[in-house]
Scaffold this active site. Structure first.
Site, PDB file in Angstrom:
ATOM      1  N   SER A  67       0.827  -1.218   0.000  1.00  0.00           N
ATOM      2  CA  SER A  67       0.000   0.000   0.000  1.00  0.00           C
ATOM      3  C   SER A  67       0.860   1.267   0.000  1.00  0.00           C
ATOM      4  CB  SER A  67      -1.103   0.010   1.050  1.00  0.00           C
ATOM      5  OG  SER A  67      -2.124  -0.939   0.714  1.00  0.00           O
ATOM      6  N   HIS A  72       4.476  14.208   5.899  1.00  0.00           N
ATOM      7  CA  HIS A  72       4.324  15.648   5.670  1.00  0.00           C
ATOM      8  C   HIS A  72       5.026  16.343   6.831  1.00  0.00           C
ATOM      9  CE1 HIS A  72       1.168  14.920   2.645  1.00  0.00           C
ATOM     10  NE2 HIS A  72       0.787  13.940   3.443  1.00  0.00           N
ATOM     11  N   CYS A  87      -1.173  -3.707   3.793  1.00  0.00           N
ATOM     12  CA  CYS A  87      -2.083  -4.843   3.684  1.00  0.00           C
ATOM     13  C   CYS A  87      -1.290  -6.151   3.667  1.00  0.00           C
ATOM     14  CB  CYS A  87      -2.934  -4.716   2.430  1.00  0.00           C
ATOM     15  SG  CYS A  87      -1.982  -4.691   0.913  1.00  0.00           S
TER      16      CYS A  87
END
Lengths: 122, 122
Positions: A67, A72, A87
């Site tokens: 995934s 940030h 996953c």
């Protein structure tokens, strides 16, 4: 009433708090540590992308077979928002420990959420 | 004891459940709807990236000035995991409504989490 769980992965939301601003300013500060974090976690890295904000601050994203990783940074606040959606079989703690070492956070907070859904079966 | 909240954004975790598989298979199914969702939400799109899994399934990511959009699809399960991290003034509901219309989910579940931290002030 019973329910069947359909889990597609775990979403780790991590707050790195109280980091020295100079650890968070530029893509060159973040790219290497994020890629190394992905490697340590056992993820299969597909592609990675980084954006430099002016005058400082970074968005970074790694596509993994399992995934994604995203980060940030807000250097002026000594804060970074990090997440791993996985996953597959991975070791997110190793990624988080590595980033924590590099970013030198005074505090780390983590929430783990299951992605997917449940359905009533009877 | 009081605490000061430092909120850097809201993280919307959305589960699209029970979608027709053919809506989720290919990058060409997802790219347009995801970019339109970002536009409708008021986000400032910087860059977008998509990965095609074989034989089907997509990872999509949009870098926005306000943080990111991501989507991962499991066509065989009629499921997509979508998230928006926004640190600005946006309308995430408009993005979610648009994607829901295109993906034709039978059910949508959403969690909204605040990203950031709190500090005790006294």
């Amino acid at each position: 009433m019973a329910a069947k769980q359909y889990s597609f992965g775990k979403h780790y939301l991590v707050e790195f708090i109280g980091c020295p601003g100079e650890r968070l300013r530029y893509v060159d500060d973040i790219r290497g540590p994020l890629l190394e974090a992905a490697r340590l976690s056992g993820a299969t890295v597909l592609e990675s992308y980084f954006h430099q904000f002016e005058p400082q601050g970074v968005t970074g994203m790694i596509f993994i077979a399992e995934s994604h990783f995203s980060i940030h940074t807000w250097p002026e606040s000594g804060y970074a928002a990090f997440d791993i959606l996985t996953c597959g079989e991975m070791f997110p703690d190793k990624a988080i420990d590595h980033l924590n070492g590099v970013l030198q956070a005074a505090r780390v907070e983590m929430r783990i959420l299951t992605r997917g859904f449940s359905e009533e079966t009877s």
